[in-house]
Design a protein around this motif. Structure first.
Motif, PDB file in Angstrom:
ATOM      1  N   PHE A  17       0.823  -1.209   0.000  1.00  0.00           N
ATOM      2  CA  PHE A  17       0.000   0.000   0.000  1.00  0.00           C
ATOM      3  C   PHE A  17       0.858   1.261   0.000  1.00  0.00           C
ATOM      4  CE2 PHE A  17      -2.642  -3.392   1.457  1.00  0.00           C
ATOM      5  CZ  PHE A  17      -3.773  -3.199   0.688  1.00  0.00           C
ATOM      6  N   SER A  20       2.036   1.466  -3.557  1.00  0.00           N
ATOM      7  CA  SER A  20       0.891   1.774  -4.417  1.00  0.00           C
ATOM      8  C   SER A  20       0.504   3.242  -4.308  1.00  0.00           C
ATOM      9  CB  SER A  20      -0.293   0.888  -4.032  1.00  0.00           C
ATOM     10  OG  SER A  20      -1.403   1.181  -4.831  1.00  0.00           O
ATOM     11  N   GLU A  52      -3.460   5.205   1.886  1.00  0.00           N
ATOM     12  CA  GLU A  52      -2.482   4.158   1.601  1.00  0.00           C
ATOM     13  C   GLU A  52      -1.105   4.490   2.175  1.00  0.00           C
ATOM     14  OE1 GLU A  52      -3.469   1.660  -2.311  1.00  0.00           O
ATOM     15  OE2 GLU A  52      -3.083   3.778  -2.747  1.00  0.00           O
ATOM     16  N   SER A  56      -0.072   3.009   6.019  1.00  0.00           N
ATOM     17  CA  SER A  56       1.060   2.089   5.879  1.00  0.00           C
ATOM     18  C   SER A  56       2.227   2.508   6.773  1.00  0.00           C
ATOM     19  CB  SER A  56       1.537   2.043   4.429  1.00  0.00           C
ATOM     20  OG  SER A  56       0.546   1.505   3.617  1.00  0.00           O
ATOM     21  N   LEU A  72      -7.481   0.226   6.531  1.00  0.00           N
ATOM     22  CA  LEU A  72      -6.979  -0.453   5.332  1.00  0.00           C
ATOM     23  C   LEU A  72      -7.766  -1.727   5.035  1.00  0.00           C
ATOM     24  CD1 LEU A  72      -3.110   0.096   5.393  1.00  0.00           C
ATOM     25  CD2 LEU A  72      -4.779   0.990   3.767  1.00  0.00           C
ATOM     26  N   CYS A  76      -9.506  -2.321   1.513  1.00  0.00           N
ATOM     27  CA  CYS A  76      -9.294  -3.522   0.695  1.00  0.00           C
ATOM     28  C   CYS A  76     -10.613  -4.132   0.239  1.00  0.00           C
ATOM     29  CB  CYS A  76      -8.507  -4.567   1.485  1.00  0.00           C
ATOM     30  SG  CYS A  76      -6.773  -4.205   1.713  1.00  0.00           S
ATOM     31  N   ASN A  99      -7.219  -8.903  -2.416  1.00  0.00           N
ATOM     32  CA  ASN A  99      -7.717  -7.815  -1.569  1.00  0.00           C
ATOM     33  C   ASN A  99      -8.431  -8.364  -0.336  1.00  0.00           C
ATOM     34  OD1 ASN A  99      -6.716  -6.045  -3.463  1.00  0.00           O
ATOM     35  ND2 ASN A  99      -8.584  -4.854  -3.616  1.00  0.00           N
TER      36      ASN A  99
END
Length: 125
Positions: A17, A20, A52, A56, A72, A76, A99
């Motif tokens: 994440f 990403s 994200e 994270s 999160l 997901c 996910n």
């Protein structure tokens, strides 16, 4: 050993994440286009990037892990349903299941929190 594995697990589950979110910044217009082609307004990209990257970092650092992991996990599940709901397509099916699996991993963090290698433990939270 448990504390080291806890940190490694938090790092591994969060890294996808973090990267990403950073990638979304680097390919902002392309990501907006992809989101909009799926029926999602591009304005939601900014909170997605913040979530994200921010969550994270917090999970890796071990600070407010349960809250960050809960957010999160919901993210997901939502992205699985919104972007990968064509389960007849093999790639969408795999992405959907990844996910969901990641959401489950984050739920483990919600239940168990972080071990000793965390800011939460150092700060007594």
């Amino acid at each position: 050993m448990t504390n080291i594995l806890d940190f490694v697990a938090r790092f591994f589950i969060s890294l996808i994440f973090l990267l990403s979110g950073i990638n979304k910044i680097g390919n902002y217009e392309g990501t907006v286009g992809w989101m909009e082609s799926s029926g999602m307004p591009g304005i939601f990209l900014i909170p997605a990037i913040i979530l994200e990257i921010g969550a994270s970092i917090l999970i890796i650092a071990g600070y407010k892990v349960k809250i960050s992991a809960a957010l999160l996990s919901v993210f997901c599940i939502a992205t699985a349903i919104i972007f990968h709901s064509d389960l007849s397509d093999q790639m969408h099916f795999i992405s959907f299941m990844k996910n969901i699996g990641l959401a489950g991993g984050f739920l483990f963090l919600v239940v168990n929190g972080a071990k000793d290698f965390s800011l939460d433990k150092k700060l007594g939270n």
